[in-house]
Design a protein around this motif. Sequence first.
Motif, short mmCIF file in Angstrom:
data_model
loop_
_atom_site.label_atom_id
_atom_site.label_comp_id
_atom_site.label_asym_id
_atom_site.label_seq_id
_atom_site.Cartn_x
_atom_site.Cartn_y
_atom_site.Cartn_z
N SER A 202 1.58 -1.24 0.10
CA SER A 202 0.16 -0.21 -0.12
C SER A 202 0.71 1.38 -0.05
O SER A 202 0.41 2.15 -0.25
CB SER A 202 -0.98 0.18 1.62
OG SER A 202 -1.91 -1.13 1.11
N ASN A 207 -3.44 6.30 -5.44
CA ASN A 207 -4.40 5.23 -4.80
C ASN A 207 -4.49 4.59 -3.61
O ASN A 207 -5.05 4.23 -3.32
CB ASN A 207 -5.22 4.82 -6.15
CG ASN A 207 -5.52 6.00 -7.40
OD1 ASN A 207 -5.47 7.03 -7.20
ND2 ASN A 207 -5.44 5.72 -8.46
N TYR A 208 -3.27 4.18 -3.39
CA TYR A 208 -2.81 3.35 -2.04
C TYR A 208 -2.68 4.52 -0.90
O TYR A 208 -1.57 5.56 -0.39
CB TYR A 208 -1.87 2.04 -2.37
CG TYR A 208 -2.42 1.35 -3.12
CD1 TYR A 208 -2.99 -0.17 -2.95
CD2 TYR A 208 -2.24 1.97 -5.13
CE1 TYR A 208 -3.46 -0.86 -3.70
CE2 TYR A 208 -3.05 0.96 -5.53
CZ TYR A 208 -3.68 -0.75 -5.64
OH TYR A 208 -3.96 -1.92 -6.32
N SER A 209 -3.04 3.92 0.48
CA SER A 209 -1.85 4.17 1.61
C SER A 209 -2.65 3.43 3.01
O SER A 209 -2.77 2.36 2.50
CB SER A 209 -3.69 5.61 2.00
OG SER A 209 -4.52 5.11 2.46
N THR A 212 -6.00 1.95 3.14
CA THR A 212 -6.63 0.88 1.87
C THR A 212 -5.94 -0.45 2.75
O THR A 212 -6.33 -1.40 2.87
CB THR A 212 -5.58 1.51 0.81
OG1 THR A 212 -4.03 1.20 0.61
CG2 THR A 212 -6.17 2.31 0.26
N LEU A 215 -8.11 -0.88 5.89
CA LEU A 215 -8.77 -1.72 4.87
C LEU A 215 -9.35 -3.45 4.26
O LEU A 215 -10.44 -4.24 4.78
CB LEU A 215 -9.94 -1.26 3.68
CG LEU A 215 -10.44 0.74 3.90
CD1 LEU A 215 -10.58 1.12 2.74
CD2 LEU A 215 -11.69 0.43 4.82
N GLU A 216 -7.79 -3.39 3.91
CA GLU A 216 -7.79 -5.32 3.45
C GLU A 216 -7.95 -5.93 4.99
O GLU A 216 -8.05 -6.98 4.74
CB GLU A 216 -6.96 -4.63 2.95
CG GLU A 216 -5.74 -6.18 2.15
CD GLU A 216 -6.89 -6.85 1.02
OE1 GLU A 216 -6.98 -8.00 0.61
OE2 GLU A 216 -7.87 -6.36 0.43
#
Length: 298
Positions: A202, A207-209, A212, A215-216
């Motif tokens: 991430s 668009n990843y942080s 994310t 959340l995963e």
Amino acid sequence: MTRINTAKNDPKKTWRLINELSSRKANATTNVKTIKHDGAEITNSADIANAFNTYFTTIGDNLANNLPSSDVNPISYINPVNSSFSFAEINVETVIKTLKSINPNKATGPDNVPCKVLKIAAEILSPSLTAIFNRSISMGIYPDDWKMARVLPIFKNGDKGDLGNYRPISVISAIAKSFGRPVYDQFYAYLTDNQLINPYQSGFRSNYSTLTFLLEATNNWCVNIDRGLLNGVVFIDLKKAFDTIDYNILLSKLKAYGVDDLAQSWFRSYLTDRRQKCFVNGQFLVSLLHPEEFLRVQ
């Protein structure tokens, strides 16, 4: 309340307001009155700057030397690839776009060229800069003048006299950062197209942080709970993780991922023989980050 409502949709404005209300000013964090170094208290600004330089340029090796050695070849974790990466020529349009995207409010680097000037004069400067950028990648050599950084020690927490409680913030030339953008775009596209980036990574991806990742992770934990399973989680916080990177291993990975010899030479040149100016209490001290002392690249 009006200012809070105005800033609520802009994270940068929100944090600026929080820092203002809490009196957390960035320029105040570099005002260091006393530092403990080698068992002595240092109060002279030039000596303090020297102490910070010594600490920042040697902490990586000091920590790395205490790490247990491994008999496992790091490259054994990498699957061989049949693809090959080489730099493509950078065009003027790309450089214009990069310069125009510069944030004019960013700090000026050691070359004293303001970001605002580069942004305004993008179309005038881009042909010359494009020629320099392409000359650099065609020779596999990164310009020495762009290896200079102005380092500001920013206090984190704890004892203000402890050098380890400061984070080095490096400010480099805006031109150097503009050069790094097309290089990054080319190599990132290569890694993505050839599926060489772990899908669960991430960090440092568009668009990843951390959000994310969370959340995963929480989704997987909830699925396990619904199935009546237990979740076991290990959190690891690595001290000075980036400072202890072995760049010989990093360059070996680039080779394993198909980076050609010329591009490898450029990356090696980019990483080695860097310099810095540590700025404390209005005092500059210039230091050479020798590769064997800091980046450990031979």
